[in-house]
Write a protein that holds these residues in place. Structure first.
Motif, mmCIF file in Angstrom:
data_model
loop_
_atom_site.group_PDB
_atom_site.id
_atom_site.type_symbol
_atom_site.label_atom_id
_atom_site.label_comp_id
_atom_site.label_asym_id
_atom_site.label_seq_id
_atom_site.Cartn_x
_atom_site.Cartn_y
_atom_site.Cartn_z
ATOM 1 N N MET A 182 0.831 -1.198 0.000
ATOM 2 C CA MET A 182 0.000 0.000 0.000
ATOM 3 C C MET A 182 0.871 1.256 0.000
ATOM 4 O O MET A 182 0.605 2.209 -0.714
ATOM 5 C CB MET A 182 -0.882 -0.010 1.239
ATOM 6 N N ARG A 199 -1.837 10.922 3.245
ATOM 7 C CA ARG A 199 -3.029 10.400 2.571
ATOM 8 C C ARG A 199 -3.205 8.906 2.760
ATOM 9 O O ARG A 199 -4.284 8.371 2.548
ATOM 10 C CB ARG A 199 -2.958 10.699 1.053
ATOM 11 N N ILE A 200 -2.125 8.194 3.100
ATOM 12 C CA ILE A 200 -2.250 6.734 3.168
ATOM 13 C C ILE A 200 -1.955 6.198 4.557
ATOM 14 O O ILE A 200 -2.797 5.533 5.159
ATOM 15 C CB ILE A 200 -1.343 6.080 2.111
ATOM 16 N N PRO A 203 -4.300 7.983 7.520
ATOM 17 C CA PRO A 203 -5.699 7.531 7.463
ATOM 18 C C PRO A 203 -5.835 6.046 7.795
ATOM 19 O O PRO A 203 -6.766 5.632 8.468
ATOM 20 C CB PRO A 203 -6.112 7.798 6.019
ATOM 21 N N TYR A 204 -4.854 5.256 7.333
ATOM 22 C CA TYR A 204 -4.945 3.821 7.628
ATOM 23 C C TYR A 204 -4.794 3.572 9.124
ATOM 24 O O TYR A 204 -5.474 2.727 9.700
ATOM 25 C CB TYR A 204 -3.868 3.049 6.850
ATOM 26 N N PHE B 88 -6.500 1.403 -1.859
ATOM 27 C CA PHE B 88 -6.528 2.051 -0.546
ATOM 28 C C PHE B 88 -7.905 1.854 0.087
ATOM 29 O O PHE B 88 -8.881 2.418 -0.396
ATOM 30 C CB PHE B 88 -6.207 3.535 -0.669
ATOM 31 N N PRO B 89 -7.997 1.082 1.178
ATOM 32 C CA PRO B 89 -9.323 0.754 1.716
ATOM 33 C C PRO B 89 -10.025 1.955 2.354
ATOM 34 O O PRO B 89 -11.234 1.942 2.522
ATOM 35 C CB PRO B 89 -9.033 -0.330 2.766
ATOM 36 N N MET B 90 -9.232 2.995 2.724
ATOM 37 C CA MET B 90 -9.890 4.112 3.402
ATOM 38 C C MET B 90 -10.420 5.148 2.406
ATOM 39 O O MET B 90 -10.984 6.148 2.810
ATOM 40 C CB MET B 90 -8.939 4.747 4.424
ATOM 41 N N MET B 91 -10.228 4.893 1.124
ATOM 42 C CA MET B 91 -10.772 5.812 0.122
ATOM 43 C C MET B 91 -11.782 5.052 -0.732
ATOM 44 O O MET B 91 -11.676 3.842 -0.894
ATOM 45 C CB MET B 91 -9.655 6.303 -0.810
#
Lengths: 288, 369
Positions: A182, A199-200, A203-204, B88-91
């Motif tokens: 990811m 952004r990644i 948030p994750y 991306f699982p959060m998007m």
């Protein structure tokens, strides 16, 4: 027959838990709540009302202490997050499998010693005749002993140190679940290091960040030993107020009201935090 | 001819271990190129070097003629579809596709237009607002490709993306990927260990083994004219015997297998070093003709090998059915045979004559040791 056994085993399993909830959580809180509504008129003469709460609002020193405790706990939470996140990221993503356990153990190590001893450790280091002061004198940075204890910076430092583990553990467990691909995909699609983080990765890791922050905030706001011992008389921590009411002034009624106010205050802050980050208790603290 | 990707003597060493060993190739613009090899052969390392996630030990990688070795992964116009897709699982779907455009600083309206456009091209126009977890396996696949293609890359890398799908879906995605590649007309580099994926989709296939390219060629060339025993064994099915040369070195050679079959084969992958050489012989089942035995001895035809045997068992698999024949000297030989379900089908125990041409019996010098 089978059904009865199942039901019986369920009851037996749940009994200790129900007892614990009832005896140690519900009954004391109901008791304290009733106590907080009671007002003393004279010896063994009581009336019921919101007098204790009104007294809290009328006395600036009380609610100032509560606000101060709240804001300093928030600061502790933010600092713990800023320091804990890179540490957790290193443990979860950078470190090799073998050293992971060792690093985790290092974070756990301070918890093997009681909070009292750990705090005395800080005192030994920071007091006027302590190690730090002595060392600075020896190398000539200061020419007379300096007292590092009994100020806000020391209190915050001591609290951050105490709560750090509770920030790192949930962060490591969420970051551990993140597929390395990811992050690579984030770079591959053109993101800079900062973009990938913002952004990644963040948030994750949000459920872990919120879970850790809730626990840390609650622990900091409710802590007693560290602020008292490191902050001394100046610490003005709200738990100290509660202790004073109960023990020193023997005013259980107002102490109970303060206890309830602290519970309500921290609950509101946590609720606000959850709303702001768009998380819920189910996705953070109660995450399976 | 314009080349989208050129690798020149690329090497990668991890300590003592050489993962990629002196690999060179060129990929023409707009073609579908597969790298086929068993797991651990270095194909993923090679791909990660192209994407920039691993550094090369030596050699050069050029994209559209310019070396990219000094560029970090986020500056290379090479996009990658990961093995587990790494959506991306959060998007939601829209945000996933817009991510790359946002990184490039494209304007809001432009992003909307481009995302919608690419969603239509992968024929999923209405999924923009869906969450990733609401998509099916095949849809996720297409979104992962769309997320890369919206950035208009010079080269698209695909790292075994069909591995996680079930068989039926995999079959249909193979065709779909090929069609998508035609539609976008972008160079696709597809990494796989599944030979049928490589053969069906690719314009060119490189077969990789132990860090080296064994052969680069069209799927037909790999299948019919394998350059090495590894390629012959890895690509497609084959009867594989080891044996020894009795006579000859070039062209037609007489060989005797360890099991006692004696046949005439064709030297492949360079000439053999004369009689007594250890060889491996490959004969594909579809080139062996099966006929019911008539008369005493099989009819001899020039340029053919013959073998009499008894049907040992039938391997029914629709159009790809086979018979397993036990030869007179107790060797099992696989041959394609159409089982129609009629009364004249072969049954175990039937005597049959097998024949296959000398050209279709490839003999490779066996690896020493």
């Amino acid at each position: 027959m089978d059904k009865d056994i199942k039901r019986l085993s369920l009851i037996l399993l749940m009994a200790p838990f129900a007892l614990w909830i009832l005896l140690l959580i519900i009954i004391p809180h109901v008791g304290i709540f009733l106590l907080s509504l009671r007002e003393k008129i004279s010896y063994k003469e009581f009336t019921y009302g919101l007098g204790n709460y009104i007294e809290f609002l009328n006395e600036p020193i009380y609610w100032n202490t509560l606000l101060r405790t709240g804001s300093m706990s928030l600061l502790v939470t933010i600092l713990a997050l800023l320091i804990g996140f890179p540490v957790a990221y290193y443990i979860a993503k950078v470190a090799r499998k073998k050293s992971k356990g060792a690093l985790f153990l290092l974070c756990l190590l301070p918890l093997w010693v009681s909070e009292l001893i750990r705090t005395f450790g800080w005192i030994l280091l920071l007091r006027e005749t302590g190690v730090v002061s002595g060392f600075l004198q020896t190398i000539g940075i200061i020419d007379q002993p300096v007292e590092f204890l009994y100020n806000d910076v020391t209190v915050i430092m001591g609290l951050v140190y105490t709560v750090m583990l509770f920030m790192i553990v949930p962060l490591v467990s969420t970051l551990d679940g993140m597929d390395d691909a990811m992050v690579e995909a984030g770079y591959n699609l053109g993101g800079s290091g900062f973009t990938v983080l913002r952004r990644i990765i963040i948030p994750y890791a949000m459920p872990g960040i919120v879970a850790g922050s809730i626990v840390v905030f609650m622990l900091a706001a409710g802590s007693y030993l560290t602020p008292i011992l490191l902050g001394g008389k100046n610490s003005s921590w709200f738990t100290e107020q509660i202790y004073d009411q109960f023990i020193t002034r023997y005013n259980w009624e107002s102490g109970a009201a303060f206890g309830f106010l602290l519970l309500a205050f921290t609950s509101i802050v946590v609720w606000l935090g959850l709303r702001l980050t768009g998380q819920s208790l189910a996705t953070t603290v109660a995450k399976d | 001819m314009e080349y989208d990707l050129t690798c020149e003597s690329v090497c990668k060493k991890f300590g003592e271990f050489t993962a990629v060993d002196d690999v060179s190739f060129q990929i023409p613009s707009g073609s579908f190129f597969s790298i086929l090899g068993p797991s651990g052969c270095g194909k993923t390392t090679l791909m990660r070097m192209i994407a920039g996630f691993e550094s090369t030990t030596s050699g050069d990688i050029k994209i559209k003629g310019n070396s990219v070795l000094s560029l970090p992964p986020n500056k290379r116009n090479v996009k990658m579809v990961f093995q587990h897709l790494a959506l991306f699982p959060m998007m939601n779907v829209f945000e996933n596709i817009a991510y790359g455009l946002r990184c490039q600083g494209v304007g809001k309206e432009e992003i909307k237009r481009k995302v919608q456009d690419v969603l239509e091209r992968v024929s999923l126009p209405d999924v923009g607002s869906k969450e990733i977890s609401q998509l099916s396996g095949g849809q996720k696949q297409r979104i992962a490709i769309a997320r890369c293609m919206v950035l208009d890359p010079d080269v698209l890398l695909l790292d075994e993306p069909l591995g996680a799908l079930d068989l039926k879906l995999r079959e249909s995605m193979k065709i779909e990927l090929k069609l998508l590649q035609h539609q976008f007309n972008t160079t696709f580099i597809y990494i796989t260990h599944d030979q049928s994926e490589a053969l069906v989709m690719s314009d060119n296939v490189a077969v990789m083994n132990q860090g080296r390219f064994e052969q680069i060629g069209t799927p037909q060339a790999l299948y019919h004219k394998p350059a090495s025993a590894f390629v012959a064994g890895f690509v497609g099915d084959a009867n594989r015997w080891s044996g020894r040369v009795v006579e000859g070195a070039d062209g037609a050679v007489k060989v005797q297998t360890d099991g006692g079959l004696s046949l005439v084969g064709t030297a492949a992958g360079g000439s053999l070093s004369g009689s007594g050489t250890d060889v491996e012989i490959f004969v594909r089942p579809e080139f062996i003709t099966v006929a019911r035995a008539k008369g005493d001895a099989p009819a001899q035809v020039n340029g053919q090998n013959h073998q009499r045997g008894v049907v040992d068992s039938l391997l029914f698999n629709g159009a790809n059915s086979r018979v397993l024949v036990r030869s007179t000297n107790n060797q099992l030989i696989e041959a394609d045979f159409l089982l129609t379900g009629g009364t004249d089908d072969l049954k175990p125990g039937d005597a049959v004559d097998l024949s296959w041409s000398i050209e279709r019996s490839a003999c490779f010098q066996a690896a020493r040791g």
